[in-house]
Design a protein around this motif. Structure first.
Motif, PDB file in Angstrom:
ATOM      1  N   LEU A  34      -7.842  16.106  -8.384  1.00 16.12           N
ATOM      2  CA  LEU A  34      -6.634  15.645  -7.686  1.00 16.12           C
ATOM      3  C   LEU A  34      -6.789  14.238  -7.125  1.00 16.12           C
ATOM      4  CD1 LEU A  34      -5.680  18.926  -5.824  1.00 16.12           C
ATOM      5  CD2 LEU A  34      -4.579  17.925  -7.830  1.00 16.12           C
TER       6      LEU A  34
ATOM      7  N   GLU B 189      -4.966  11.456  -8.577  1.00 17.00           N
ATOM      8  CA  GLU B 189      -3.502  11.576  -8.508  1.00 17.00           C
ATOM      9  C   GLU B 189      -2.900  11.772  -9.893  1.00 17.00           C
ATOM     10  OE1 GLU B 189      -2.478   8.117  -6.061  1.00 17.00           O
ATOM     11  OE2 GLU B 189      -2.661   9.441  -4.321  1.00 17.00           O
TER      12      GLU B 189
ATOM     13  N   ARG C  35      -0.823  13.407 -13.124  1.00 15.24           N
ATOM     14  CA  ARG C  35       0.525  13.966 -13.319  1.00 15.24           C
ATOM     15  C   ARG C  35       0.447  15.413 -13.793  1.00 15.24           C
ATOM     16  NH1 ARG C  35       4.619  10.397 -13.844  1.00 15.24           N
ATOM     17  NH2 ARG C  35       5.679  12.173 -12.967  1.00 15.24           N
TER      18      ARG C  35
ATOM     19  N   LEU D 122      -1.394  24.480  -5.182  1.00 15.10           N
ATOM     20  CA  LEU D 122      -1.142  23.306  -6.016  1.00 15.10           C
ATOM     21  C   LEU D 122       0.138  23.502  -6.837  1.00 15.10           C
ATOM     22  CD1 LEU D 122      -2.290  20.599  -6.918  1.00 15.10           C
ATOM     23  CD2 LEU D 122      -3.659  21.828  -8.623  1.00 15.10           C
TER      24      LEU D 122
ATOM     25  N   MET E 139       2.925  20.541  -8.848  1.00 11.11           N
ATOM     26  CA  MET E 139       2.070  20.005  -9.919  1.00 11.11           C
ATOM     27  C   MET E 139       2.406  20.682 -11.259  1.00 11.11           C
ATOM     28  SD  MET E 139      -0.364  17.980 -10.881  1.00 11.11           S
ATOM     29  CE  MET E 139      -1.157  17.392  -9.391  1.00 11.11           C
ATOM     30  N   THR E 140       2.391  19.903 -12.308  1.00  5.83           N
ATOM     31  CA  THR E 140       2.502  20.443 -13.664  1.00  5.83           C
ATOM     32  C   THR E 140       1.121  20.965 -14.055  1.00  5.83           C
ATOM     33  OG1 THR E 140       4.119  18.712 -14.145  1.00  5.83           O
ATOM     34  CG2 THR E 140       3.172  19.896 -16.036  1.00  5.83           C
ATOM     35  N   MET E 141       1.044  22.220 -14.467  1.00 10.31           N
ATOM     36  CA  MET E 141      -0.266  22.833 -14.708  1.00 10.31           C
ATOM     37  C   MET E 141      -0.279  23.631 -16.001  1.00 10.31           C
ATOM     38  SD  MET E 141      -0.850  24.106 -10.737  1.00 10.31           S
ATOM     39  CE  MET E 141      -2.182  25.225 -11.038  1.00 10.31           C
TER      40      MET E 141
END
Ligand code: ADP
Ligand code: MG
Length: 240
Positions: free
Chosen positions: A151, A154, A156, A182, A187-189
């Motif tokens: 993280l 930073e 995306r 998160l 957040m895109t995960m």
């Protein structure tokens, strides 16, 4: 945010990714599951080009990462990766592990990088461990540091490859909690995991992979209640 278009990859004769197309929206949490050897790790490793592809396209936030002209450092700034075995630098402290890339790759000042690292360590509940070495931490703590390290750039998008599989059972929950926080932060995960409780509770979609192909792509409730393919039914009967 992430888009696979007709992606193929081979390891010699093995067609390890076979015509995968997949779109992941910003803020979406996608769980990837499937049998051992089905290509899950290879698939997510292509997103930050830890694995190259034979053909097709992979777009991350408008950049075709499979294009040889794309700067890999830029991709790896935008895409965080959390490994099964944490992969912390053993000779560096927790704080140094987290600040290394922001300082070296992004050119952030040490002071700013350390302030950000402490903030992230607070988030994962490990501020008091900033001067520890990885070997002085439990597996669950090491994995939380690894997430904080990801993280710190930073990114995306965050990718997780079986982040809890190497942990003792009592440490799985603390890592899943950090991942859930998160996810809720937007957040895109993309998470390879067999933690079906996490999939049910946190994922927007579950992708079931077998023999390098996406066999199912469904919302968690639909996937668990009513898997369409025999392969997914069999898989679920084995792990649940
Ligand atoms: P999964 O993560 O679903 O268990 P992997 O993506 O690790 O699957 O592996 C998919 C297939 O590709 C397996 O048959 C594995 O043995 C093979 N494989 C993975 N990495 C390599 C490699 N670097 N060289 C050759 N074969 C590989
Ligand atoms: Mg794997």
């Amino acid at each position: 945010m992430v888009s696979f278009k007709n992606v193929h990859k081979y390891f010699k004769d093995l067609h390890v990714i076979n015509d995968v197309s997949l779109d992941i929206r910003q803020g979406e949490v996608v769980v990837v599951c499937g049998p051992s050897g089905s290509g899950k790790s290879t698939l997510i490793r292509t997103v930050n080009q830890l694995e190259t592809i034979a053909s097709g396209e992979i777009w991350v936030d408008g950049v075709n990462v499979a294009d040889p002209k794309t700067d890999l450092n830029k991709i790896r700034t935008e895409v965080g990766f959390v490994f099964q075995h944490f992969n912390l630098y053993p000779h560096l402290t927790v704080l140094q592990n987290i600040t290394l890339s922001p300082i070296k790759v992004k050119g952030i000042s040490r002071e700013a990088a350390e302030a950000k690292a402490v903030e992230l360590l607070k988030k994962v509940g490990l501020e008091h461990k900033k001067d520890a070495l990885p070997t002085q931490l439990s597996g669950g703590q090491q994995q939380r540091v690894a997430i904080a390290r990801g993280l710190a750039m930073e990114p995306r998008v965050m990718l997780f490859d079986e982040p809890t599989s190497a942990l003792d059972p009592e440490m799985v929950g603390e890592v899943l909690k950090v991942m859930k926080d998160l996810a809720q932060s937007g957040m895109t995960m993309m998470c390879v995991t067999h933690e079906m409780g996490f999939a049910r509770e946190v994922a927007d979609r579950v992708i079931f992979v077998d023999h390098g192909q996406i066999v199912e792509d469904a919302e968690p409730e639909a996937f668990f209640k009513n898997p369409q393919s025999d392969r997914a039914k069999q898989f679920l009967s084995q792990i649940m």
